[in-house]
Every structure is written in structure tokens, then in C-alpha cells.
Design a protein around this motif. Structure first.
Motif, PDB file in Angstrom:
ATOM      1  N   SER A 229       1.600  -6.182  17.948  1.00  0.00           N
ATOM      2  CA  SER A 229       2.091  -5.628  16.688  1.00  0.00           C
ATOM      3  C   SER A 229       3.598  -5.804  16.516  1.00  0.00           C
ATOM      4  O   SER A 229       4.369  -5.682  17.462  1.00  0.00           O
ATOM      5  CB  SER A 229       1.761  -4.135  16.616  1.00  0.00           C
ATOM      6  OG  SER A 229       2.289  -3.559  15.441  1.00  0.00           O
ATOM      7  N   THR A 230       3.990  -6.075  15.292  1.00  0.00           N
ATOM      8  CA  THR A 230       5.389  -6.035  14.910  1.00  0.00           C
ATOM      9  C   THR A 230       5.777  -4.588  14.595  1.00  0.00           C
ATOM     10  O   THR A 230       4.947  -3.802  14.143  1.00  0.00           O
ATOM     11  CB  THR A 230       5.630  -6.915  13.665  1.00  0.00           C
ATOM     12  OG1 THR A 230       5.331  -8.266  13.997  1.00  0.00           O
ATOM     13  CG2 THR A 230       7.063  -6.822  13.184  1.00  0.00           C
ATOM     14  N   GLY A 231       7.011  -4.223  14.830  1.00  0.00           N
ATOM     15  CA  GLY A 231       7.485  -2.904  14.468  1.00  0.00           C
ATOM     16  C   GLY A 231       7.620  -2.750  12.959  1.00  0.00           C
ATOM     17  O   GLY A 231       7.674  -3.738  12.209  1.00  0.00           O
ATOM     18  N   ALA A 232       7.665  -1.506  12.495  1.00  0.00           N
ATOM     19  CA  ALA A 232       7.771  -1.253  11.049  1.00  0.00           C
ATOM     20  C   ALA A 232       8.225   0.183  10.826  1.00  0.00           C
ATOM     21  O   ALA A 232       8.092   1.039  11.703  1.00  0.00           O
ATOM     22  CB  ALA A 232       6.439  -1.492  10.364  1.00  0.00           C
ATOM     23  N   ASP A 233       8.740   0.413   9.633  1.00  0.00           N
ATOM     24  CA  ASP A 233       9.097   1.762   9.180  1.00  0.00           C
ATOM     25  C   ASP A 233       8.713   1.814   7.712  1.00  0.00           C
ATOM     26  O   ASP A 233       9.497   1.456   6.833  1.00  0.00           O
ATOM     27  CB  ASP A 233      10.585   2.019   9.382  1.00  0.00           C
ATOM     28  CG  ASP A 233      10.993   3.436   8.994  1.00  0.00           C
ATOM     29  OD1 ASP A 233      10.111   4.212   8.552  1.00  0.00           O
ATOM     30  OD2 ASP A 233      12.190   3.764   9.124  1.00  0.00           O
ATOM     31  N   ARG A 234       7.485   2.253   7.426  1.00  0.00           N
ATOM     32  CA  ARG A 234       6.999   2.192   6.053  1.00  0.00           C
ATOM     33  C   ARG A 234       5.856   3.178   5.831  1.00  0.00           C
ATOM     34  O   ARG A 234       5.171   3.586   6.769  1.00  0.00           O
ATOM     35  CB  ARG A 234       6.521   0.776   5.718  1.00  0.00           C
ATOM     36  CG  ARG A 234       5.348   0.284   6.550  1.00  0.00           C
ATOM     37  CD  ARG A 234       4.990  -1.180   6.296  1.00  0.00           C
ATOM     38  NE  ARG A 234       6.047  -2.080   6.717  1.00  0.00           N
ATOM     39  CZ  ARG A 234       5.850  -3.384   6.935  1.00  0.00           C
ATOM     40  NH1 ARG A 234       4.648  -3.924   6.738  1.00  0.00           N
ATOM     41  NH2 ARG A 234       6.834  -4.153   7.333  1.00  0.00           N
ATOM     42  N   THR A 235       5.677   3.556   4.581  1.00  0.00           N
ATOM     43  CA  THR A 235       4.542   4.371   4.137  1.00  0.00           C
ATOM     44  C   THR A 235       3.801   3.585   3.071  1.00  0.00           C
ATOM     45  O   THR A 235       4.406   3.098   2.108  1.00  0.00           O
ATOM     46  CB  THR A 235       5.018   5.709   3.562  1.00  0.00           C
ATOM     47  OG1 THR A 235       5.692   6.453   4.594  1.00  0.00           O
ATOM     48  CG2 THR A 235       3.845   6.529   3.045  1.00  0.00           C
ATOM     49  N   MET A 236       2.483   3.445   3.232  1.00  0.00           N
ATOM     50  CA  MET A 236       1.699   2.603   2.323  1.00  0.00           C
ATOM     51  C   MET A 236       0.313   3.207   2.101  1.00  0.00           C
ATOM     52  O   MET A 236      -0.182   3.969   2.938  1.00  0.00           O
ATOM     53  CB  MET A 236       1.548   1.193   2.904  1.00  0.00           C
ATOM     54  CG  MET A 236       2.843   0.437   3.112  1.00  0.00           C
ATOM     55  SD  MET A 236       2.572  -1.234   3.773  1.00  0.00           S
ATOM     56  CE  MET A 236       1.923  -0.844   5.411  1.00  0.00           C
ATOM     57  N   PRO A 237      -0.321   2.853   0.999  1.00  0.00           N
ATOM     58  CA  PRO A 237      -1.696   3.286   0.771  1.00  0.00           C
ATOM     59  C   PRO A 237      -2.654   2.604   1.749  1.00  0.00           C
ATOM     60  O   PRO A 237      -2.305   1.602   2.387  1.00  0.00           O
ATOM     61  CB  PRO A 237      -1.978   2.851  -0.673  1.00  0.00           C
ATOM     62  CG  PRO A 237      -1.007   1.742  -0.926  1.00  0.00           C
ATOM     63  CD  PRO A 237       0.214   2.078  -0.131  1.00  0.00           C
ATOM     64  N   ILE A 238      -3.861   3.150   1.845  1.00  0.00           N
ATOM     65  CA  ILE A 238      -4.888   2.641   2.754  1.00  0.00           C
ATOM     66  C   ILE A 238      -6.024   2.029   1.946  1.00  0.00           C
ATOM     67  O   ILE A 238      -6.509   2.625   0.979  1.00  0.00           O
ATOM     68  CB  ILE A 238      -5.423   3.756   3.666  1.00  0.00           C
ATOM     69  CG1 ILE A 238      -4.328   4.219   4.625  1.00  0.00           C
ATOM     70  CG2 ILE A 238      -6.650   3.302   4.445  1.00  0.00           C
ATOM     71  CD1 ILE A 238      -4.717   5.408   5.472  1.00  0.00           C
ATOM     72  N   VAL A 239      -6.458   0.840   2.352  1.00  0.00           N
ATOM     73  CA  VAL A 239      -7.598   0.147   1.751  1.00  0.00           C
ATOM     74  C   VAL A 239      -8.621  -0.102   2.855  1.00  0.00           C
ATOM     75  O   VAL A 239      -8.254  -0.484   3.976  1.00  0.00           O
ATOM     76  CB  VAL A 239      -7.163  -1.193   1.115  1.00  0.00           C
ATOM     77  CG1 VAL A 239      -8.371  -1.931   0.563  1.00  0.00           C
ATOM     78  CG2 VAL A 239      -6.120  -0.957   0.029  1.00  0.00           C
ATOM     79  N   TYR A 240      -9.901   0.100   2.563  1.00  0.00           N
ATOM     80  CA  TYR A 240     -10.944  -0.043   3.573  1.00  0.00           C
ATOM     81  C   TYR A 240     -11.679  -1.370   3.419  1.00  0.00           C
ATOM     82  O   TYR A 240     -11.998  -1.803   2.305  1.00  0.00           O
ATOM     83  CB  TYR A 240     -11.942   1.110   3.474  1.00  0.00           C
ATOM     84  CG  TYR A 240     -11.390   2.429   3.967  1.00  0.00           C
ATOM     85  CD1 TYR A 240     -11.642   2.873   5.266  1.00  0.00           C
ATOM     86  CD2 TYR A 240     -10.599   3.219   3.140  1.00  0.00           C
ATOM     87  CE1 TYR A 240     -11.126   4.079   5.723  1.00  0.00           C
ATOM     88  CE2 TYR A 240     -10.074   4.424   3.592  1.00  0.00           C
ATOM     89  CZ  TYR A 240     -10.344   4.845   4.878  1.00  0.00           C
ATOM     90  OH  TYR A 240      -9.835   6.037   5.333  1.00  0.00           O
ATOM     91  N   ALA A 241     -11.947  -1.998   4.576  1.00  0.00           N
ATOM     92  CA  ALA A 241     -12.751  -3.226   4.608  1.00  0.00           C
ATOM     93  C   ALA A 241     -13.698  -3.135   5.792  1.00  0.00           C
ATOM     94  O   ALA A 241     -13.604  -3.892   6.765  1.00  0.00           O
ATOM     95  CB  ALA A 241     -11.849  -4.447   4.719  1.00  0.00           C
ATOM     96  N   LEU A 242     -14.615  -2.198   5.713  1.00  0.00           N
ATOM     97  CA  LEU A 242     -15.523  -1.919   6.823  1.00  0.00           C
ATOM     98  C   LEU A 242     -16.917  -2.520   6.643  1.00  0.00           C
ATOM     99  O   LEU A 242     -17.678  -2.614   7.620  1.00  0.00           O
ATOM    100  CB  LEU A 242     -15.655  -0.401   7.020  1.00  0.00           C
ATOM    101  CG  LEU A 242     -14.350   0.350   7.330  1.00  0.00           C
ATOM    102  CD1 LEU A 242     -14.617   1.852   7.379  1.00  0.00           C
ATOM    103  CD2 LEU A 242     -13.758  -0.124   8.647  1.00  0.00           C
ATOM    104  N   GLU A 243     -17.244  -2.943   5.445  1.00  0.00           N
ATOM    105  CA  GLU A 243     -18.589  -3.451   5.187  1.00  0.00           C
ATOM    106  C   GLU A 243     -18.821  -4.811   5.860  1.00  0.00           C
ATOM    107  O   GLU A 243     -17.887  -5.575   6.088  1.00  0.00           O
ATOM    108  CB  GLU A 243     -18.838  -3.587   3.678  1.00  0.00           C
ATOM    109  CG  GLU A 243     -18.824  -2.277   2.924  1.00  0.00           C
ATOM    110  CD  GLU A 243     -17.423  -1.913   2.438  1.00  0.00           C
ATOM    111  OE1 GLU A 243     -16.440  -2.520   2.956  1.00  0.00           O
ATOM    112  OE2 GLU A 243     -17.301  -1.053   1.557  1.00  0.00           O
TER     113      GLU A 243
END
Length: 283
Positions: A109-123
Motif C-alpha cells: 500500500s501507498t500512504g495517504a491522508d484522505r477521507t472518501m466515500p465507499i463503493v461496494y464491488a462484492l458481487e
């Protein structure tokens, strides 16, 4: 990449005698030492890995003093290494998750400092090998975390680069891998990094989360030098055969500040076994 401690035992009629050496007690002492905070998880942090290598040499020289023994030596080798040693923060819908208990950061993983919405791709439909990238791109999640099913993701065909080919070109804000059980910490250090943060969570991760925040740093070291430790115990009959005993002595270090992986079972125990074996066969 695993750093190895190898003892090459020249196979022949070695005369092994019992003495007052308590193998069980010494084994336990070595495990306790190597898995203590003093060695900081036996990675590059605080030179824990190098200090562990020097400890192995010291113990070998202490245990093995007969004429059959060739002194240990280092075999250096370089490789690329990704690390996470700074802040470590992950929250979902305002609830802070605990490292190791609720999540782990993937080793590439690359580091980050962010807040973002969540999208699901579980199907199931998302995990067709030749359409995976297109299916994920259709989510338009350039500024969102995409939740992927870890088990389904690992049904995709992999090659020498493992599954990186499915991740490296995705234009995403981040990935959250949902495991069917609480994820283990990464098994090996990464030779690459993704262009976005990747977090792993367990089956309790909510099915309707709206937003996630991450804050952590990574450092990718192109040419990190590690050392194998090699020692030799000769036999007595002149045979040209040998046994080779090998165990890796390094471990994972830490995942963020103060989140140490001390590695008693991976692999301080194997290293302790080799050292006590060396003492036994050197008599």
C-alpha cells in the motif's frame, strides 16, 4: 523477502555427546530474546534485523566452540522494500478501527491522508478475469474506496507478479479488501506499491458503510541491503555430503507507530531451533 540463518552440517559420523547444555531452556531463552521489543520486530526499524543477525552470530559462537565449527559470516543481498512506520489511522463512518484487531494495511500500500466515500464491488459479476478492470472502472471511483471481496479477487488468474497486474492500473481512491476472516498481517514485504492505499478488514465490516478515512505514511526503499547468516559445522569422516538447515530470522517490524509484530512463531522459534541444533551437532 526472508533473511535466512543457515547451518550447513557436513554429514558423516559426527560424535554427539551430551553435556550440561539445557537445549529446552536455551531454546525458550532465544525465542524470548528475539521476540522482545529490543529487536523491534526484526525488520529495518531501529536496525532490528541487523541486531538480530548479530545476536545469532554471538549465540552461535557462544554455543559452538569445538574444532568442528567454522565461524558464521554474513551474505548480503539487496532488494526493494516497502515500509509503514509513521502514523496509522483508519476509520469508517466516524468509528476508529484498531490496527491488527480490526484491520491491517496491505504490504504494497501507498500512504495517504484522505477521507472518501465507499463503493461496494462484492458481487460475482465483478470478478471475471478479462473484464475485472473494466468492471471496476465502470464504478467511477477515482475519489472513493472500493470494497473488494478478497476471496473472489484471489480466484483471478495470477502470474509472477501475483495479483498486482489487476490493481496497478486501476484509477481508484483506495481499496478495502473484505476477508472472510480477520486478515493476517502480510506474509512478506512488497516489491512494489499501488498508486492508492489498500486496507484489509474482516467479515464484520459493515455492508452499508458510507465513508472511510485513512492516514498513514509509507516509505519505499529501492535498494535495501539485508543479510543471510551462514555457519558451518564439519563432520569427521571425510564424506562430501552435507545437510543444510535453514530458517528465516527476520520478521515484519511494525505497522505504524508502536504497532509491533514481534514474531515469536514467525520465526524466532525456527531460529532458536537451528541454534540449539548447531550446539548439539558441534559437540
Amino acid at each position: 523477502m526472508k533473511k535466512l540463518f543457515a547451518i550447513v552440517l557436513a554429514f558423516c559420523a559426527i560424535s554427539c555427546t551430551q553435556d550440561n547444555f539445557n537445549h529446552v531452556q536455551e531454546f525458550e531463552n532465544i525465542v524470548a530474546d528475539l521476540a522482545s521489543p529490543e529487536f523491534a520486530g526484526r525488520s529495518l526499524y531501529q536496525d532490528g534485523e541487523l541486531r538480530a543477525a548479530n545476536y545469532i552470530v554471538e549465540k552461535f559462537n557462544e554455543f559452538c566452540t569445538s574444532d568442528f565449527v567454522e565461524k558464521p559470516f554474513f551474505q548480503p543481498f539487496p532488494y526493494p522494500l516497502n515500509t509503514t512506520r509513521g502514523d496509522m489511522f483508519f476509520s469508517v463512518d466516524g468509528k476508529e478501527y484498531k490496527p491488527f484487531e480490526d484491520y491491517v494495511v496491505k504490504e504494497f500500500s501507498t500512504g495517504a491522508d484522505r477521507t472518501m466515500p465507499i463503493v461496494y464491488a462484492l458481487e460475482e459479476k465483478f470478478y471475471t478475469p478479462d473484464k475485472f478492470a473494466a468492471n471496476i472502472a465502470a464504478l467511477k471511483a477515482e475519489n472513493a474506496f472500493v470494497v473488494l471481496d478478497y476471496d473472489k479477487f484471489h480466484t483471478l488468474p495470477s502470474e509472477g507478479d501475483r495479483y498486482f497486474k489487476y490493481l496497478k492500473d486501476l484509477n481508484l481512491g483506495g481499496v478495502i479488501f473484505k476477508w472472510s476472516k480477520m486478515p493476517n498481517y502480510f506474509k512478506a514485504r512488497a516489491f512494489f506499491t499501488t498508486p492508492y492505499p489498500v486496507v484489509c478488514v474482516g467479515p464484520e465490516f459493515p455492508a452499508d458503510a458510507r465513508e472511510a478515512s485513512v492516514k498513514f505514511q509509507n516509505e519505499f526503499i529501492e535498494d535495501y541491503t539485508a543479510n543471510n547468516v551462514i555457519a558451518w559445522v564439519r563432520g569427521t569422516s571425510g564424506s562430501d555430503s552435507c545437510y543444510t538447515f535453514i530458517a528465516h530470522y527476520d520478521h515484519l517490524g511494525l505497522m505504524g507507530i508502536d504497532n509491533f509484530c514481534l514474531g515469536a512463531n514467525d520465526n524466532a522459534s525456527g531460529t532458536a531451533a537451528l541454534l540449539t541444533l548447531a550446539q548439539y551437532y558441534s559437540q
